[in-house]
Design an enzyme around this catalytic site. Structure first.
Site, PDB file in Angstrom:
ATOM      1  N   HIS A  37       0.833  -1.204   0.000  1.00  0.00           N
ATOM      2  CA  HIS A  37       0.000   0.000   0.000  1.00  0.00           C
ATOM      3  C   HIS A  37       0.872   1.261   0.000  1.00  0.00           C
ATOM      4  O   HIS A  37       0.570   2.239  -0.685  1.00  0.00           O
ATOM      5  CB  HIS A  37      -0.902   0.032   1.237  1.00  0.00           C
ATOM      6  CG  HIS A  37      -1.899  -1.074   1.313  1.00  0.00           C
ATOM      7  ND1 HIS A  37      -1.818  -2.088   2.226  1.00  0.00           N
ATOM      8  CD2 HIS A  37      -3.015  -1.327   0.578  1.00  0.00           C
ATOM      9  CE1 HIS A  37      -2.839  -2.909   2.072  1.00  0.00           C
ATOM     10  NE2 HIS A  37      -3.580  -2.477   1.067  1.00  0.00           N
ATOM     11  N   ARG A 187      -3.632 -10.293   4.209  1.00  0.00           N
ATOM     12  CA  ARG A 187      -4.018 -11.631   4.673  1.00  0.00           C
ATOM     13  C   ARG A 187      -2.812 -12.476   5.106  1.00  0.00           C
ATOM     14  O   ARG A 187      -3.000 -13.539   5.696  1.00  0.00           O
ATOM     15  CB  ARG A 187      -4.815 -12.352   3.582  1.00  0.00           C
ATOM     16  CG  ARG A 187      -6.228 -11.802   3.413  1.00  0.00           C
ATOM     17  CD  ARG A 187      -7.051 -12.622   2.422  1.00  0.00           C
ATOM     18  NE  ARG A 187      -8.455 -12.254   2.457  1.00  0.00           N
ATOM     19  CZ  ARG A 187      -9.027 -11.342   1.685  1.00  0.00           C
ATOM     20  NH1 ARG A 187      -8.270 -10.694   0.806  1.00  0.00           N
ATOM     21  NH2 ARG A 187     -10.310 -11.064   1.786  1.00  0.00           N
TER      22      ARG A 187
END
Length: 283
Positions: A37, A187
């Site tokens: 990100h 995740r």
């Protein structure tokens, strides 16, 4: 930097920025921000006058048996990362702020969502396209940044923007990996130590496939078989899909005569991980 949770608050600042002729970068995320990100955020900060990062775990893109309630959330860390990176606004709305209780309008991109992740996650891309459309309208972004790791999502968003004439440039950014090759993912936090080691079969399998392609192999079945054999070396790995598709249309190909996306999804234990690469013919 501002942390806002109301649409009208964001719009107020966007209107002011637009009047000043400033460019706006949007980085849509579901939070639990990592280096992947951050690479999107850093590029957005570099290329725009103002940057909005949305942190919203979107309920409409999760299926009934998926991990919405368990999806990792870390808003304090996310805000800190964004502040240090030079973000202008972190937009962290509640689902009730984003969706009216009687909402009945959705955005659906057909064909491109039929295979890969879309084949197993019914309604997923309808949820993605709907929330991204709303974020485009709220932010009035000049550019929006998406990671190549979610390759199908990137292709679908590009097609939606083209088909619906959204006035926003879609910027795809490279996959960011751990030092051992595992693609960065929120995740990954689900993985035990043993599963974390076993998860390396994804990047190893893709590397084997890439070696064949650059060695001149053009038969899709051979590429898929090689990747499958590598992944099956993991006693914790369960293959969801291994596909070789046209990089634009996402249609499966048998003989590689144009640029292709090689994409995989694998369960390591209970955690579903994805990875991919694009092979450009002639490189």
């Amino acid at each position: 930097m501002l942390k806002l949770n109301k649409i009208n608050e964001v719009k107020k600042y966007v209107d002011e920025w637009k009047k000043e002729g400033l460019t706006i970068g949007l980085v849509p995320t579901m939070g639990c921000l990592h280096e992947g990100h951050k690479s999107l955020i850093d590029r957005a900060v570099k290329e725009n006058d103002k940057v909005i990062v949305s942190v919203f775990v979107n309920p409409t893109q999760f299926g009934p048996n998926e991990d919405f309630d368990k999806y990792p959330r870390s808003i304090e860390n996310d805000v800190d990362l964004c502040n240090k990176a030079g973000v202008s606004i972190v937009f962290n709305p509640d689902p009730k702020e984003m969706y009216f209780h009687d909402a009945c309008t959705y955005v659906n991109v057909e064909n491109l969502t039929d295979g890969l992740c879309g084949a197993k996650r019914e309604g997923h891309f309808r949820g993605v396209c709907t929330v991204v459309s709303k974020l485009f309208n709220i932010s009035q972004a000049t550019r929006a940044y998406f990671g190549q790791k979610d390759a199908q999502q990137l292709a679908v968003i590009k097609r939606m923007v083209r088909d619906l004439n959204f006035n926003v440039e879609i910027v795809g950014c490279p996959i960011v990996r751990e030092s051992d090759g595992l693609a960065k993912s929120s995740r990954n936090k689900y993985l035990s130590k043993e599963e974390r080691v076993e998860a390396l079969v994804l990047s190893r399998g893709l590397r084997k496939g890439k070696e064949l392609l650059y060695g001149g192999i053009r038969k899709t079945s051979k590429i898929k078989e090689t990747i499958e054999n590598e992944i099956k070396k993991s006693h914790l790995g369960k293959i969801d899909y291994i596909e070789v598709v046209d990089s634009i249309t996402l249609e499966p190909v048998e003989n590689i005569e144009r640029d292709v996306l090689v994409a995989i999804a694998v369960f390591i234990g209970k955690t579903r991980l994805i990875d991919n690469f694009i092979f450009k013919l002639g490189e």
